[in-house]
Design a protein around this motif. Structure first.
Motif, mmCIF file in Angstrom:
data_model
loop_
_atom_site.group_PDB
_atom_site.id
_atom_site.type_symbol
_atom_site.label_atom_id
_atom_site.label_comp_id
_atom_site.label_asym_id
_atom_site.label_seq_id
_atom_site.Cartn_x
_atom_site.Cartn_y
_atom_site.Cartn_z
ATOM 1 N N THR A 1 4.260 -8.583 -4.536
ATOM 2 C CA THR A 1 3.266 -7.575 -4.915
ATOM 3 C C THR A 1 3.936 -6.437 -5.692
ATOM 4 O OG1 THR A 1 3.696 -6.569 -2.770
ATOM 5 C CG2 THR A 1 1.770 -7.978 -2.934
ATOM 6 N N THR A 2 5.052 -5.977 -5.152
ATOM 7 C CA THR A 2 5.730 -4.840 -5.770
ATOM 8 C C THR A 2 6.423 -5.263 -7.063
ATOM 9 O OG1 THR A 2 6.051 -4.085 -3.506
ATOM 10 C CG2 THR A 2 7.173 -2.850 -5.214
ATOM 11 N N LEU B 1 3.740 -5.118 -9.537
ATOM 12 C CA LEU B 1 3.379 -3.747 -9.914
ATOM 13 C C LEU B 1 4.398 -3.216 -10.930
ATOM 14 C CD1 LEU B 1 1.787 -1.138 -9.776
ATOM 15 C CD2 LEU B 1 3.120 -0.482 -7.756
ATOM 16 N N ALA C 1 5.572 1.034 -1.976
ATOM 17 C CA ALA C 1 5.423 0.342 -3.260
ATOM 18 C C ALA C 1 5.430 1.342 -4.409
ATOM 19 C CB ALA C 1 4.119 -0.464 -3.274
ATOM 20 N N GLY D 1 4.251 -9.834 1.936
ATOM 21 C CA GLY D 1 3.349 -8.818 1.388
ATOM 22 C C GLY D 1 4.077 -7.711 0.647
ATOM 23 N N ILE E 1 12.905 -4.508 1.049
ATOM 24 C CA ILE E 1 12.207 -4.959 2.265
ATOM 25 C C ILE E 1 13.223 -5.498 3.277
ATOM 26 C CG2 ILE E 1 11.566 -7.279 1.408
ATOM 27 C CD1 ILE E 1 9.349 -5.133 3.583
ATOM 28 N N PRO F 1 -1.751 -5.786 -9.019
ATOM 29 C CA PRO F 1 -0.906 -6.946 -8.687
ATOM 30 C C PRO F 1 -1.601 -7.926 -7.745
ATOM 31 C CG PRO F 1 0.243 -4.868 -8.241
ATOM 32 C CD PRO F 1 -1.150 -4.516 -8.579
ATOM 33 N N VAL F 2 -2.417 -7.409 -6.818
ATOM 34 C CA VAL F 2 -3.175 -8.278 -5.915
ATOM 35 C C VAL F 2 -4.619 -8.280 -6.416
ATOM 36 C CG1 VAL F 2 -3.977 -8.642 -3.546
ATOM 37 C CG2 VAL F 2 -1.653 -7.817 -3.957
ATOM 38 N N PHE G 1 6.561 2.294 9.835
ATOM 39 C CA PHE G 1 6.485 2.549 8.394
ATOM 40 C C PHE G 1 6.261 4.021 8.121
ATOM 41 C CE2 PHE G 1 6.035 -1.795 7.074
ATOM 42 C CZ PHE G 1 6.417 -1.746 5.746
ATOM 43 N N THR H 1 4.732 -11.727 7.249
ATOM 44 C CA THR H 1 3.689 -10.993 6.522
ATOM 45 C C THR H 1 4.300 -9.831 5.752
ATOM 46 O OG1 THR H 1 2.103 -11.525 8.245
ATOM 47 C CG2 THR H 1 1.521 -9.709 6.795
ATOM 48 N N LEU I 1 -14.845 -5.009 2.642
ATOM 49 C CA LEU I 1 -13.595 -4.500 3.223
ATOM 50 C C LEU I 1 -13.850 -3.483 4.337
ATOM 51 C CD1 LEU I 1 -11.404 -4.002 0.022
ATOM 52 C CD2 LEU I 1 -11.547 -5.996 1.517
ATOM 53 N N PHE J 1 -4.910 -1.348 -3.256
ATOM 54 C CA PHE J 1 -4.268 -1.511 -1.941
ATOM 55 C C PHE J 1 -5.307 -1.820 -0.855
ATOM 56 C CE2 PHE J 1 -1.055 1.402 -3.993
ATOM 57 C CZ PHE J 1 0.006 0.501 -3.975
ATOM 58 N N GLY J 2 -6.495 -2.235 -1.267
ATOM 59 C CA GLY J 2 -7.545 -2.526 -0.297
ATOM 60 C C GLY J 2 -8.219 -1.246 0.158
ATOM 61 N N ARG K 1 -1.375 -2.606 14.324
ATOM 62 C CA ARG K 1 -1.325 -1.658 13.209
ATOM 63 C C ARG K 1 -0.654 -0.360 13.645
ATOM 64 N NH1 ARG K 1 -2.848 -1.201 7.476
ATOM 65 N NH2 ARG K 1 -2.579 1.015 7.160
ATOM 66 N N THR L 1 -8.732 -10.552 -2.100
ATOM 67 C CA THR L 1 -8.365 -10.842 -0.717
ATOM 68 C C THR L 1 -9.540 -11.564 -0.044
ATOM 69 O OG1 THR L 1 -7.530 -9.872 1.327
ATOM 70 C CG2 THR L 1 -9.105 -8.544 0.101
ATOM 71 N N CYS M 1 -3.332 -1.202 2.706
ATOM 72 C CA CYS M 1 -1.921 -1.598 2.629
ATOM 73 C C CYS M 1 -1.000 -0.613 3.334
ATOM 74 C CB CYS M 1 -1.502 -1.718 1.177
ATOM 75 S SG CYS M 1 0.228 -2.165 1.004
HETATM 76 C C1 HEM Z 1 2.080 -2.854 -5.339
HETATM 77 C C2 HEM Z 1 2.381 -3.419 -4.222
HETATM 78 C C3 HEM Z 1 1.358 -3.804 -3.191
HETATM 79 C C4 HEM Z 1 0.031 -4.141 -3.339
HETATM 80 C C5 HEM Z 1 -0.777 -4.200 -4.617
HETATM 81 C C6 HEM Z 1 -0.480 -4.437 -2.019
HETATM 82 C C7 HEM Z 1 -1.784 -4.777 -1.747
HETATM 83 C C8 HEM Z 1 -2.329 -4.900 -0.494
HETATM 84 C C9 HEM Z 1 -3.722 -5.117 -0.199
HETATM 85 C C10 HEM Z 1 -4.810 -5.292 -1.242
HETATM 86 C C11 HEM Z 1 -3.868 -5.158 1.141
HETATM 87 C C12 HEM Z 1 -5.175 -5.353 1.918
HETATM 88 C C13 HEM Z 1 -5.408 -6.797 2.203
HETATM 89 C C14 HEM Z 1 -6.717 -7.032 2.896
HETATM 90 O O1 HEM Z 1 -7.509 -6.094 3.115
HETATM 91 O O2 HEM Z 1 -7.011 -8.201 3.212
HETATM 92 C C15 HEM Z 1 -2.554 -4.987 1.709
HETATM 93 C C16 HEM Z 1 -2.278 -5.010 3.048
HETATM 94 C C17 HEM Z 1 -0.987 -5.030 3.536
HETATM 95 N N1 HEM Z 1 0.180 -4.795 2.828
HETATM 96 FE FE1 HEM Z 1 0.347 -4.426 0.889
HETATM 97 N N2 HEM Z 1 0.542 -4.292 -1.115
HETATM 98 C C18 HEM Z 1 1.676 -3.893 -1.783
HETATM 99 C C19 HEM Z 1 2.905 -3.598 -1.250
HETATM 100 C C20 HEM Z 1 3.223 -3.762 0.063
HETATM 101 C C21 HEM Z 1 4.498 -3.496 0.646
HETATM 102 C C22 HEM Z 1 5.710 -2.929 -0.096
HETATM 103 C C23 HEM Z 1 4.409 -3.867 1.964
HETATM 104 C C24 HEM Z 1 5.453 -3.847 3.041
HETATM 105 C C25 HEM Z 1 6.659 -3.479 2.927
HETATM 106 C C26 HEM Z 1 3.062 -4.314 2.208
HETATM 107 C C27 HEM Z 1 2.577 -4.762 3.405
HETATM 108 C C28 HEM Z 1 1.238 -4.930 3.693
HETATM 109 C C29 HEM Z 1 0.740 -5.256 5.013
HETATM 110 C C30 HEM Z 1 1.580 -5.485 6.261
HETATM 111 C C31 HEM Z 1 -0.664 -5.309 4.923
HETATM 112 C C32 HEM Z 1 -1.652 -5.607 6.041
HETATM 113 C C33 HEM Z 1 -2.106 -4.332 6.675
HETATM 114 C C34 HEM Z 1 -3.154 -4.561 7.740
HETATM 115 O O3 HEM Z 1 -3.682 -5.674 7.853
HETATM 116 O O4 HEM Z 1 -3.434 -3.617 8.473
HETATM 117 N N3 HEM Z 1 2.367 -4.234 1.043
HETATM 118 N N4 HEM Z 1 -1.627 -4.817 0.687
#
Ligand code: HEM
Length: 383
Positions: A238-239, A242, A333, A234, A147, A274-275, A103, A230, A48, A320-321, A96, A278, A327
């Motif tokens: 996921t939420t 959670l 979330a 996303g 969302i 939850p995730v 955000f 996305t 990562l 969350f990565g 970003r 990746t 994230c």
């Molecule tokens: C518990 C809830 C959530 C979990 C577990 C989660 C998990 C993740 C993870 C693991 C990544 C990284 C993915 C990677 O590195 O390939 C990520 C990226 C992201 N998440 Fe979440 N997410 C959650 C909630 C949300 C929410 C609420 C939103 C938007 C409203 C969101 C939008 C995004 C976006 C846009 C990315 C990409 C960011 C980037 O590439 O710079 N996520 N999320």
């Protein structure tokens, strides 16, 4: 590691013992999925943290093995372009910055009373029943409505958005019939057209929402459509998961739901994220955790396995990565999960899992959360 190739129920109910065995070995190639599986925390972190070696640039919505008619149907819509999650620097950096501004903590804070109102409405709607499936009545609708609100999608359209997301899931998973895939392709095109119309509306009349903020940047409409998909994809399931996983953990305690759920939520993110993983792709021949991996190989970084690695138990979890793709919705979330659990604790005292309830999970490698959560609570009799 042939055991992983049979990664299907019953492992899905509790994948963590399998992960523990997989962590004993180096990354390995799973024939059934065509990916290298990475489970140790140090290796997952390395993947990562190094976008120059491990790229995110591959299309997500493109079906893996499309049925006849799917490609033709999709071609009538907007072509999928890279947006954020599947971009590398320098393109990722530019998008970003734009999304992070939209955000902002200010916008997330401003949304909090709205999340509280929505959660209150959803819980009040079931309060007199004394029993409900908490996934269907709260964990699913709350993140969807939030969302939509954040982006600026009218509430009345939320059920349609939910349907389209289900159809996109069909396109990106294994096992759907040809007819289901073609129907899903039509849904996907409809969704893109809906978003294109929303963008056109917002270009004409700006509002105080995320879409208006994003339109101030220099993204093309195609990029914005991909970005919105996305965000909706996303930020939704996921939420939901959670909230579901945290509720399961909280209801397993003898004392039931806590008044302050932050601790349960944070523990859940580590113990039952939850995730679960990746993907990345190797840019050149490389070495990872003792395994030689060829260029162009697909890697599955198993966050759920890494979080349980005893070697990293004192370090932050990876739910969350980590690194540049961390994230963007993590704060939102957490706010949603906190409000969901708190609203249940205050409005439905005595809430517990229904007698005989047994948790089950969908057959999905990536997303983990209970399919349903049957709960009961005492209802005061009305005289
Ligand atoms: C518990 C809830 C959530 C979990 C577990 C989660 C998990 C993740 C993870 C693991 C990544 C990284 C993915 C990677 O590195 O390939 C990520 C990226 C992201 N998440 Fe979440 N997410 C959650 C909630 C949300 C929410 C609420 C939103 C938007 C409203 C969101 C939008 C995004 C976006 C846009 C990315 C990409 C960011 C980037 O590439 O710079 N996520 N999320």
């Amino acid at each position: 590691m042939p055991e992983f190739d049979r990664f299907a129920p019953p492992h899905l109910d509790d994948p963590y013992p399998l992960y523990a065995r997989l962590r004993e070995g180096p990354p390995f190639f799973a024939d059934a999925f065509g990916v290298w599986v990475v489970t140790r925390r140090a290796d997952v972190k390395a993947v990562l943290s190094d976008p120059a070696r491990f790229s995110s640039e591959f299309l997500i919505r493109t079906p893996m093995s499309p049925a006849p008619g799917v490609a033709e149907t999709l071609a009538t819509g907007h072509p999928e372009v890279f947006a954020l999650l599947n971009q590398d620097p320098p393109e990722h950096t530019r998008v970003r910055a734009l999304v992070a501004a939209a955000f902002s903590p200010r916008r997330v804070r401003a949304l909090t009373p709205r999340v509280e109102r929505l959660a209150g409405e959803l819980v009040d709607a079931i309060a007199a029943d004394g029993a409900a499936d908490l996934i269907r009545s709260l964990a699913l609708p709350l993140p969807l409505l939030v969302i939509c609100e954040l982006i600026g999608i009218p509430r009345a359209d939320a059920p349609r958005v939910r349907g389209w997301i289900e159809q996109l899931k069909v396109l990106t998973s294994f096992g759907a019939s040809d007819a289901e895939q073609v129907a899903a392709a039509h849904g996907s095109v409809e969704f893109e057209r809906y978003l294109a119309a929303l963008i056109a509306q917002r270009r004409a009349h700006g509002r105080d929402d995320l879409l208006t903020d994003v339109l101030r940047g220099d993204l093309t409409d195609l990029e914005i459509i991909s970005l919105l998909i996305t965000l909706i994809f996303g930020g939704h399931e996921t939420t939901t998961n959670l909230i579901g996983n945290a509720l399961l953990a909280a209801l397993a305690r003898p004392e039931g739901l806590p008044d302050d759920p932050d601790d349960v939520i944070e523990r859940t993110l580590r113990a039952d994220p939850p995730v679960q993983g990746t993907f990345r792709r190797t840019v050149a021949d490389t070495e990872l955790g003792g395994a030689p991996i060829p260029a162009g190989a697909q890697l599955y970084a198993a966050l759920g396995a890494a979080n349980h690695d005893p070697d990293g138990s004192a370090e932050p979890h990876l739910a969350f990565g980590r690194g540049i793709h961390y994230c963007v919705g993590a704060q939102l979330a957490r706010v949603e999960a906190r409000i969901a659990l708190r609203t249940l604790a205050t409005r439905l005292p005595g809430l517990r899992a229904a007698d005989g309830f047994r948790v089950s999970y969908p057959a999905n490698l990536l997303h983990r959360g209970p399919i349903r959560l049957a709960a009961t609570w005492p209802v005061p009799s009305v005289h």
